[in-house]
Scaffold this motif. Structure first.
Motif, PDB file in Angstrom:
ATOM      1  N   LEU A   9      37.654   4.764 -58.524  1.00  0.00           N
ATOM      2  CA  LEU A   9      36.777   4.723 -57.368  1.00  0.00           C
ATOM      3  C   LEU A   9      37.327   3.745 -56.345  1.00  0.00           C
ATOM      4  N   PHE A  10      37.202   4.132 -55.107  1.00  0.00           N
ATOM      5  CA  PHE A  10      37.644   3.286 -54.009  1.00  0.00           C
ATOM      6  C   PHE A  10      36.443   3.004 -53.117  1.00  0.00           C
ATOM      7  N   LYS A  16      30.987   1.239 -47.057  1.00  0.00           N
ATOM      8  CA  LYS A  16      30.926   0.391 -48.261  1.00  0.00           C
ATOM      9  C   LYS A  16      30.474   1.146 -49.510  1.00  0.00           C
ATOM     10  N   ARG A  17      30.634   2.478 -49.547  1.00  0.00           N
ATOM     11  CA  ARG A  17      30.286   3.238 -50.736  1.00  0.00           C
ATOM     12  C   ARG A  17      31.498   3.333 -51.655  1.00  0.00           C
ATOM     13  N   SER A  18      31.260   3.409 -52.941  1.00  0.00           N
ATOM     14  CA  SER A  18      32.322   3.638 -53.917  1.00  0.00           C
ATOM     15  C   SER A  18      32.472   5.135 -54.097  1.00  0.00           C
ATOM     16  N   LEU A  19      33.645   5.641 -53.757  1.00  0.00           N
ATOM     17  CA  LEU A  19      33.889   7.082 -53.785  1.00  0.00           C
ATOM     18  C   LEU A  19      35.187   7.372 -54.526  1.00  0.00           C
ATOM     19  N   PRO A  20      35.337   8.591 -55.056  1.00  0.00           N
ATOM     20  CA  PRO A  20      36.592   8.953 -55.723  1.00  0.00           C
ATOM     21  C   PRO A  20      37.723   9.095 -54.704  1.00  0.00           C
ATOM     22  N   ALA A  21      38.945   9.135 -55.194  1.00  0.00           N
ATOM     23  CA  ALA A  21      40.119   9.212 -54.325  1.00  0.00           C
ATOM     24  C   ALA A  21      40.131  10.492 -53.504  1.00  0.00           C
ATOM     25  N   SER A  22      39.497  11.556 -54.006  1.00  0.00           N
ATOM     26  CA  SER A  22      39.481  12.821 -53.271  1.00  0.00           C
ATOM     27  C   SER A  22      38.637  12.734 -51.998  1.00  0.00           C
ATOM     28  N   ALA A  23      37.810  11.714 -51.864  1.00  0.00           N
ATOM     29  CA  ALA A  23      36.985  11.539 -50.663  1.00  0.00           C
ATOM     30  C   ALA A  23      37.723  10.783 -49.567  1.00  0.00           C
ATOM     31  N   PHE A  24      38.981  10.419 -49.799  1.00  0.00           N
ATOM     32  CA  PHE A  24      39.789   9.671 -48.842  1.00  0.00           C
ATOM     33  C   PHE A  24      41.018  10.481 -48.467  1.00  0.00           C
ATOM     34  N   TYR A  25      41.494  10.304 -47.240  1.00  0.00           N
ATOM     35  CA  TYR A  25      42.771  10.880 -46.842  1.00  0.00           C
ATOM     36  C   TYR A  25      43.872  10.034 -47.463  1.00  0.00           C
ATOM     37  N   ILE A  26      44.922  10.687 -47.946  1.00  0.00           N
ATOM     38  CA  ILE A  26      46.023   9.985 -48.597  1.00  0.00           C
ATOM     39  C   ILE A  26      47.106   9.679 -47.565  1.00  0.00           C
ATOM     40  N   ASN A  27      47.550   8.427 -47.546  1.00  0.00           N
ATOM     41  CA  ASN A  27      48.633   8.001 -46.661  1.00  0.00           C
ATOM     42  C   ASN A  27      49.942   8.567 -47.198  1.00  0.00           C
ATOM     43  N   LYS A  28      50.677   9.305 -46.371  1.00  0.00           N
ATOM     44  CA  LYS A  28      51.913   9.945 -46.832  1.00  0.00           C
ATOM     45  C   LYS A  28      53.005   8.947 -47.179  1.00  0.00           C
ATOM     46  N   LYS A  29      53.048   7.838 -46.469  1.00  0.00           N
ATOM     47  CA  LYS A  29      54.100   6.846 -46.724  1.00  0.00           C
ATOM     48  C   LYS A  29      53.866   6.088 -48.021  1.00  0.00           C
ATOM     49  N   THR A  30      52.638   5.622 -48.223  1.00  0.00           N
ATOM     50  CA  THR A  30      52.358   4.793 -49.395  1.00  0.00           C
ATOM     51  C   THR A  30      51.829   5.588 -50.573  1.00  0.00           C
ATOM     52  N   CYS A  37      36.604   6.505 -45.760  1.00  0.00           N
ATOM     53  CA  CYS A  37      36.440   7.815 -46.387  1.00  0.00           C
ATOM     54  C   CYS A  37      36.579   8.892 -45.313  1.00  0.00           C
ATOM     55  N   LYS A  38      36.684  10.143 -45.747  1.00  0.00           N
ATOM     56  CA  LYS A  38      36.897  11.244 -44.796  1.00  0.00           C
ATOM     57  C   LYS A  38      35.753  11.362 -43.796  1.00  0.00           C
ATOM     58  N   GLU A  39      34.546  11.200 -44.260  1.00  0.00           N
ATOM     59  CA  GLU A  39      33.393  11.307 -43.360  1.00  0.00           C
ATOM     60  C   GLU A  39      33.423  10.226 -42.293  1.00  0.00           C
ATOM     61  N   CYS A  40      33.651   8.987 -42.714  1.00  0.00           N
ATOM     62  CA  CYS A  40      33.676   7.876 -41.748  1.00  0.00           C
ATOM     63  C   CYS A  40      34.856   8.012 -40.789  1.00  0.00           C
ATOM     64  N   ARG A  41      36.007   8.453 -41.302  1.00  0.00           N
ATOM     65  CA  ARG A  41      37.183   8.629 -40.456  1.00  0.00           C
ATOM     66  C   ARG A  41      36.895   9.668 -39.374  1.00  0.00           C
ATOM     67  N   LYS A  42      36.222  10.756 -39.750  1.00  0.00           N
ATOM     68  CA  LYS A  42      35.903  11.797 -38.766  1.00  0.00           C
ATOM     69  C   LYS A  42      34.947  11.285 -37.695  1.00  0.00           C
ATOM     70  N   THR A  43      33.904  10.574 -38.108  1.00  0.00           N
ATOM     71  CA  THR A  43      32.939  10.076 -37.114  1.00  0.00           C
ATOM     72  C   THR A  43      33.569   9.023 -36.204  1.00  0.00           C
ATOM     73  N   VAL A  44      34.387   8.146 -36.768  1.00  0.00           N
ATOM     74  CA  VAL A  44      35.052   7.126 -35.954  1.00  0.00           C
ATOM     75  C   VAL A  44      36.004   7.784 -34.954  1.00  0.00           C
ATOM     76  N   SER A  45      36.764   8.791 -35.420  1.00  0.00           N
ATOM     77  CA  SER A  45      37.698   9.480 -34.527  1.00  0.00           C
ATOM     78  C   SER A  45      36.959  10.224 -33.427  1.00  0.00           C
ATOM     79  N   ARG A  46      35.864  10.896 -33.792  1.00  0.00           N
ATOM     80  CA  ARG A  46      35.068  11.620 -32.802  1.00  0.00           C
ATOM     81  C   ARG A  46      34.526  10.680 -31.733  1.00  0.00           C
ATOM     82  N   ASN A  47      33.954   9.567 -32.181  1.00  0.00           N
ATOM     83  CA  ASN A  47      33.401   8.596 -31.232  1.00  0.00           C
ATOM     84  C   ASN A  47      34.482   8.005 -30.342  1.00  0.00           C
TER      85      ASN A  47
END
Length: 133
Positions: A9-10, A16-30, A37-47
């Motif tokens: 869990l991450f 600040k929620r604990s979510l599995p790795a599938s709920a996050f976008y994976i960094n290609k470099k690291t 998480c994907k939901e927060c990333r989408k809302t932040v990007s939209r805003n």
């Protein structure tokens, strides 16, 4: 014994929620999940995109007068004539530059053959002034 898959869990840096790795976008470099998480990333990007468009439309002031939005016909005519003069001067500078570079290429080839600068009476600047006339 059973092999149970341990799901890591991450914690999302935004919600600040604990979510599995599938709920996050994976960094290609690291190869690790991102901070949001994907939901927060989408809302932040939209805003961010929404605010950026709004700020670009409101805050940007032109440094020069827009000819089409000028109401006064005499001022508009002056602006158009000035723009035409500026464009004509720019075209002339470019043409002159092309002529000079072509002349340098020609004179370089002729000076290697020894036909132009044998007498030494005419300099390069004199030839350029003759071509400009």
């Amino acid at each position: 014994m059973k092999n149970s898959e341990v799901q890591t869990l991450f914690v999302c840096g935004c919600c600040k929620r604990s979510l599995p790795a599938s709920a996050f976008y994976i960094n290609k470099k690291t190869g690790l999940p991102g901070n949001y998480c994907k939901e927060c990333r989408k809302t932040v990007s939209r805003n961010h995109r929404k605010n950026e468009k709004r700020s670009l439309a409101c805050d940007r002031e032109s440094n020069y007068p827009v000819i089409t939005s000028t109401e006064d016909p005499t001022l508009r005519r002056e602006l158009i004539l000035h723009a035409l003069e500026t464009v004509a001067a720019s075209i002339e500078r470019k043409r002159r530059k092309v002529r000079e570079s072509a002349f340098e290429c020609e004179s370089g080839a002729e000076s290697r053959s020894g036909s132009v600068f044998e007498s030494g009476s005419e300099s390069k600047s004199e030839l350029q002034s003759e071509l400009a006339d």
